[in-house]
Design a protein around this motif. Sequence first.
Motif, PDB file in Angstrom:
ATOM      1  N   PHE A  25       0.968  -1.097  -0.066  1.00 26.00           N
ATOM      2  CA  PHE A  25       0.187  -0.077   0.093  1.00 26.00           C
ATOM      3  C   PHE A  25       0.477   1.491   0.147  1.00 26.00           C
ATOM      4  N   ILE A  26       0.539   2.321  -0.827  1.00 24.76           N
ATOM      5  CA  ILE A  26       1.555   3.231  -0.627  1.00 24.76           C
ATOM      6  C   ILE A  26       0.235   4.458  -1.536  1.00 24.76           C
ATOM      7  N   ARG A  27       0.595   5.232  -0.134  1.00 23.34           N
ATOM      8  CA  ARG A  27      -0.117   6.172  -0.163  1.00 23.34           C
ATOM      9  C   ARG A  27       1.124   7.770  -0.074  1.00 23.34           C
ATOM     10  N   VAL A  28       0.955   9.077  -1.200  1.00 20.90           N
ATOM     11  CA  VAL A  28       2.783  10.147  -1.765  1.00 20.90           C
ATOM     12  C   VAL A  28       1.449  10.908  -1.052  1.00 20.90           C
ATOM     13  N   ASP A  32      -4.224  12.398  -4.897  1.00 17.08           N
ATOM     14  CA  ASP A  32      -5.525  11.791  -4.639  1.00 17.08           C
ATOM     15  C   ASP A  32      -5.283  10.205  -4.112  1.00 17.08           C
ATOM     16  N   GLU A  33      -5.012   9.443  -4.382  1.00 18.85           N
ATOM     17  CA  GLU A  33      -5.429   8.263  -4.151  1.00 18.85           C
ATOM     18  C   GLU A  33      -4.082   7.348  -3.527  1.00 18.85           C
ATOM     19  N   ALA A  34      -4.066   6.194  -2.912  1.00 18.69           N
ATOM     20  CA  ALA A  34      -3.461   5.754  -2.485  1.00 18.69           C
ATOM     21  C   ALA A  34      -3.619   4.830  -3.842  1.00 18.69           C
ATOM     22  N   ALA A  35      -2.430   3.502  -3.979  1.00 15.73           N
ATOM     23  CA  ALA A  35      -2.347   2.178  -4.602  1.00 15.73           C
ATOM     24  C   ALA A  35      -1.833   1.141  -3.631  1.00 15.73           C
ATOM     25  N   TYR A  36      -2.434   0.177  -4.518  1.00 22.40           N
ATOM     26  CA  TYR A  36      -2.238  -1.126  -4.018  1.00 22.40           C
ATOM     27  C   TYR A  36      -1.551  -2.069  -4.714  1.00 22.40           C
ATOM     28  N   ILE A  37      -0.370  -2.348  -4.068  1.00 22.13           N
ATOM     29  CA  ILE A  37       0.373  -2.921  -5.557  1.00 22.13           C
ATOM     30  C   ILE A  37       0.738  -4.788  -5.292  1.00 22.13           C
ATOM     31  N   ASP A  38       0.607  -5.717  -5.762  1.00 20.01           N
ATOM     32  CA  ASP A  38       0.019  -7.445  -5.451  1.00 20.01           C
ATOM     33  C   ASP A  38       1.411  -7.713  -5.734  1.00 20.01           C
ATOM     34  N   VAL A  44       2.328  -0.609 -11.460  1.00 19.28           N
ATOM     35  CA  VAL A  44       1.098   0.361 -11.277  1.00 19.28           C
ATOM     36  C   VAL A  44       1.471   1.586 -10.983  1.00 19.28           C
ATOM     37  N   THR A  45       0.522   2.056 -11.826  1.00 18.15           N
ATOM     38  CA  THR A  45       0.268   3.597 -11.591  1.00 18.15           C
ATOM     39  C   THR A  45       0.408   4.773 -10.324  1.00 18.15           C
ATOM     40  N   VAL A  46       1.111   4.756  -9.825  1.00 21.54           N
ATOM     41  CA  VAL A  46       1.202   5.622  -8.690  1.00 21.54           C
ATOM     42  C   VAL A  46       0.186   6.764  -8.857  1.00 21.54           C
ATOM     43  N   ALA A  58       5.447   9.564   1.278  1.00 23.49           N
ATOM     44  CA  ALA A  58       4.661   8.655   1.086  1.00 23.49           C
ATOM     45  C   ALA A  58       4.466   7.246   1.988  1.00 23.49           C
ATOM     46  N   HIS A  59       3.715   6.878   2.238  1.00 26.22           N
ATOM     47  CA  HIS A  59       3.524   6.116   3.464  1.00 26.22           C
ATOM     48  C   HIS A  59       3.764   4.828   2.738  1.00 26.22           C
ATOM     49  N   LEU A  60       4.371   3.858   3.596  1.00 19.49           N
ATOM     50  CA  LEU A  60       4.262   2.897   2.462  1.00 19.49           C
ATOM     51  C   LEU A  60       4.113   2.014   3.214  1.00 19.49           C
ATOM     52  N   VAL A  61       3.376   0.139   3.592  1.00 16.14           N
ATOM     53  CA  VAL A  61       2.799  -0.611   4.394  1.00 16.14           C
ATOM     54  C   VAL A  61       3.056  -1.861   3.220  1.00 16.14           C
ATOM     55  N   ILE A  62       3.330  -2.493   4.122  1.00 19.13           N
ATOM     56  CA  ILE A  62       4.069  -4.205   3.034  1.00 19.13           C
ATOM     57  C   ILE A  62       2.649  -5.378   4.039  1.00 19.13           C
TER      58      ILE A  62
END
Length: 115
Positions: A25-28, A32-38, A44-46, A58-62
């Motif tokens: 999960f990344i939110r820059v 406006d929108e966060a991105a979820y990347i499998d 994936v365009t962030v 950028a907040h990054l959660v794995i």
Amino acid sequence: MSNNQEQLAIRFLNKTGDGFPYRAFIRVHGIDEAAYIDSDKDFVTVGKILDDGMQHVAHLVIYDRYNLVKFNTATYFEYNATENQIEVNSDTLPLELEFERVDGFRFNLLLKNDD
């Protein structure tokens, strides 16, 4: 360059050797929108990083295969107008995470072994 912005794209790669799926999960800030990347899928365009000379946090959660948080961290992205590319400051990331440049606007996010 349109509107002094460029598109940041990330591909998340599991390099641990465990073969399990992970999700990022990344939110820059400023996007406006966060991105979820499998993991182990395509880029994936962030979103667009402004050409404003600022570092954008950028907040990054794995998440692991059980959807439990493995890492909760932050990094910074900045548009470099001189080189016409996005820069990433990974000094804040744990050793198991690394951004690897693919080209001026695309990065691989690597999840590595913790040993």
